[in-house]
Design an enzyme around this catalytic site. Structure first.
Site, PDB file in Angstrom:
ATOM      1  CG  HIS A 184     -56.515  40.782 -26.574  1.00  0.00           C
ATOM      2  ND1 HIS A 184     -56.570  39.958 -25.587  1.00  0.00           N
ATOM      3  CD2 HIS A 184     -57.893  41.093 -27.102  1.00  0.00           C
ATOM      4  CE1 HIS A 184     -57.832  39.839 -24.872  1.00  0.00           C
ATOM      5  NE2 HIS A 184     -58.433  41.140 -25.487  1.00  0.00           N
ATOM      6  CB  CYS A 241     -60.971  44.072 -27.097  1.00  0.00           C
ATOM      7  SG  CYS A 241     -60.600  45.307 -27.446  1.00  0.00           S
TER       8      CYS A 241
END
Length: 444
Positions: free
Chosen positions: A326, A345
């Protein structure tokens, strides 16, 4: 010296604890005899490998840049060649320890410690043998240090700081073992990876987009910290979400958001976070008792926008760990040396370049359309026309076809040598009252 004692002597923990006395210890260490160093540098078994090591271009750190991907058909033979080269170094006695006990070693300095630095850089092929051995930290040494730093994932500033010194003084035997360990990892990834794929190298904290066996794009990344590591996996990217929503997990609601609302009732509104009950009905923040013993049983969802925890983009791939790639509003994180701070992440610098490449073969999504949608702040999931392979790997040592060998810190302690592990901490660069966007993030 036993192996255990040798590891302790060179451990990063010991180095950091003894920073105040490092100078004295370095001066007390035995110095290589000049004849021994000459033997190392001129050893017959070395052949001309150091010249092939791009020594002529060593005045520029950019000499280490290559279009060769870390994975792929050339990865294994390149690593095998590096192992042969380092076996030659080890069999001829390794390299000398760098003595940096006097002045800070950088361009313009004249110090006895520069002699051992020159010798060390010559043995590893970063400095041409024609540069000679002297006390002068000249432009040739500056270029060689920058090249060494770039090969080890360090800021190429030409200054012998604590991490550069530590990397210089990792024994050649340890580097050889690191190469052998990573050869096995590369061999497991030597099959057909696909015409186009994305590779996330965790210890290097960067990403490669590869097409037709060449690197099309490289991106700096932030990956999981040691306590919450990014998982190694082979998967496929199936979706890109422009202007994603972010849903706060219960842990952040309880530990961060509720205390913030008690101090500042406008916090949710200012951060574009809205509340929804189990039926999907929006709940006004002022109707909630924020001083109650338990946090409200509501969904806390942040709208798309510049301050969204995932900023403009989320990249989804199949995995059981609820991990994804992201964007981030905290762009300063990419300038840090230690980019191991997420909860698993992966944050991607210049992520719009990457998603433009990912969506190249999905009709209707040229770069202009991507930018238009992002600017509109409308949540837009995009299914890829064909799922794209993605590989999360743990490669801490590799080489390209030009025989430039690269090393990275063993951030998760998987290489089996304590002195290779990263033992420093770097505080989260988060504004007051903010939180980590991938801390136990719930599915959308």
């Amino acid at each position: 010296m036993s192996k255990k004692t040798e590891l302790a002597a060179f451990s990063r923990r010991a180095f950091l604890r003894s920073a105040a006395t490092a100078g004295a210890a370095a001066l007390a260490a035995p110095v290589f005899a000049q004849s021994a160093v000459d033997d190392l540098i001129n050893a017959p078994r070395r052949g001309n490998w150091d010249d092939q090591f791009d020594a002529k271009a060593s005045r520029s750190a950019t000499a280490i840049v290559s279009n060769n991907p870390i994975l792929g058909t050339g990865a294994v033979p390149n690593a095998q060649q590096a192992i042969y080269d380092y076996q030659a170094i080890v069999s001829n006695g390794g390299w000398p320890q760098v003595n940096a006990g006097g002045a800070k070693l950088q361009l313009g300095v004249s110090d006895a410690g520069v002699q051992s630095l020159r010798q060390r850089l010559m043995v590893s092929g970063d400095l041409s043998r024609t540069a000679g051995v002297s006390n002068a930290f000249d432009s040739y040494v500056d270029g060689a240090v920058k090249r060494f730093q770039a090969r080890h994932g360090l800021p190429a500033d030409g200054v012998i700081g604590e991490y550069t010194l530590k990397a210089l003084n990792v024994p050649a035997t340890t580097r050889l073992a690191q190469l052998n360990t990573n050869l096995i990892r590369l061999q497991t990834m030597s099959g057909d990876l696909g015409r186009r794929y994305v590779m996330v190298n965790i210890p290097a904290a960067y990403i490669e987009a590869v097409q037709d066996s060449r690197v099309a794009l490289r991106h700096t990344a932030v990956v999981g910290r040691a306590s919450r590591p990014t998982h190694i996996l082979n998967s496929k990217i199936y979706e890109v979400i422009l202007n994603p929503y972010w849903t706060a997990p219960r842990s952040i609601v309880e530990k961060d958001i509720v205390p913030l609302m008690r101090k500042d009732p406008t916090y949710l509104t200012r951060n574009n976070i809205r509340l929804f009950d189990g039926q999907g009905t929006e709940v006004a923040p002022e109707s909630v008792d924020w001083n109650a013993a338990k946090a409200p049983n509501l969904m806390f969802r942040q709208d798309p926008g510049k301050i969204n925890a995932m900023a403009s983009t989320k990249i989804n791939f199949h995995n059981p760990n609820n991990e994804y790639m992201h964007d981030t509003p905290q762009q300063g994180l990419f300038n840090k040396l230690m980019r191991f701070e997420s909860s698993g992440c992966v944050r991607v610098q210049n992520v719009r370049d990457l998603i433009s490449w990912i969506l190249q073969e999905t009709p209707g999504w040229p770069r202009q359309q991507i930018e238009k949608v992002i600017n509109a702040r409308v949540n837009t999931p995009i299914k890829l026309a064909e799922e794209l392979p993605v590989y999360f790997v743990y490669i801490s040592a590799w080489s390209a076809s030009d025989r430039v060998v690269q090393f990275r810190d063993d951030i998760y302690g998987m290489d089996g040598a304590e002195e290779l592990a990263l033992q420093t901490t770097a505080g989260m660069e988060q504004p007051a009252g903010s939180f980590s966007p991938d801390e136990d993030v719930l599915p959308q």
